[in-house]
Design a protein around this motif. Structure first.
Motif: not given
Ligand code: NAI
Ligand code: A1CAB
Length: 268
Positions: A221-222, A224-225, A228, A235
């Motif tokens: 998840s990090t 991915r962020e 983004t 996004k």
């Protein structure tokens, strides 16, 4: 690799079976390796010609019997397979959907184990789960870990109630990753890239994302962020993929279908 056993017999020398046999050969396994397959590949024939394996020798009880045929085939040949099973034989199945009970009943021995590998095991990058009966000895568990190690990482033992979910994630999962590359490439073509280039970009991107994920301490998840940027281009894409939980709920539904099918194959 230390010798897992003398007298290793593999039934089913297809993709996964050959990946195992190749690993045993490469790691210098010194015992006899017998492979049984009615349609031996050129690879199996070459190993036989080089004296690495014996191909389709007369059946006799093995120290370790590895069953790597399709689950549908197992039902039709389990009686014949009893010729490979003696009082000291340790049986390992990599078949989806054939339970420990089904193996024990079909082969007439309680000394059975299951493993769920995946196709990246063909290049030693696999994830394999090992599942053993509660009665299994530590020696058997260690021997089976070693036997499966040519495929890559081996985890377990896990209990059998977890194997359908594990199959749906890591057993089937490579197909989800390949599908992602396929649909990314197709979307690239839809937006003007030529097909070869779109496929090249998609393959390298899926490979690179996987490699970064494995070399990083950060959760996916990090990572991915990190791609983004606020108000940026990624996004805009993720807002579509995650709209109303679209991607998580589609994956959950897909995994539920895989779990259901695995249980159907197990006769549950
Ligand atoms: N392909 C995958 O991604 C995964 C497969 N598995 C399991 O591995 C097992 C094998 O799958 P693959 O290697 O992909 O299939 P495959 O089709 O490549 O290999 C099966 C092999 O069994 C042989 N065979 C057929 N009848 C036989 C018989 N009577 N005696 C001996 N050999 C016989 C075939 O000739 C073939 O070479 C399946 O049970 C599957 O559930 C498990 C995890 C992942
Ligand atoms: O599709 C299948 O049934 C097998 C099990 C996991 C991957 N392939």
């Amino acid at each position: 690799m230390t010798r897992p056993d003398a007298g290793l017999t593999l039934v089913g020398g297809g993709r996964m079976g050959s990946a195992l046999a190749g690993g045993w050969i490469q790691s210098g396994y010194e015992g006899q390796i017998a492979v049984h397959d009615p349609k031996p590949s050129d690879q199996l024939k070459a190993w036989e010609a080089n004296g690495k394996i014996r191909l389709n020798p007369a059946p006799s009880p093995a120290a370790t019997l590895v069953v790597a045929v399709k689950p549908q085939v197992f039902g039709t040949i389990s009686d014949e397979l009893k010729a490979f099973v003696g009082p000291d034989t340790l049986v390992l199945s990599i078949m989806a959907g054939i339970t420990l009970d089904g193996l024990a009943t079909g082969l007439g021995t309680p000394r059975v184990a299951r493993a769920m590998p995946n196709t990246p095991g063909l290049i030693g990058k696999g994830m394999t789960l090992l599942c053993l009966p509660q009665t299994a000895s530590a020696d058997d568990a260690n021997a089976l870990h070693k036997l499966l190690s040519p495929l890559g990482d081996v985890e377990g033992p896990i209990t059998e109630d977890k194997i359908s979910a594990a199959t749906a994630i890591s057993g089937c999962g490579p197909a989800y990753g390949f599908l992602l590359a396929e649909v990314m490439a197709a979307a690239g073509v839809a937006h003007g890239l030529d097909a070869d280039m779109a496929l090249r970009l998609a393959r390298k991107t899926v490979e690179g994302a996987g490699a970064l994920m494995m070399s990083s301490d950060e959760p996916p998840s990090t990572l991915r962020e990190n791609v983004t940027s606020p108000g940026g281009v990624t996004k805009a894409a993720l807002d579509v993929l995650m709209r109303d939980g679209a991607m998580p709920s589609l994956m959950e539904e897909a995994v539920a279908a895989a779990v259901r099918r695995d249980r159907e194959l197990s006769g549950e």
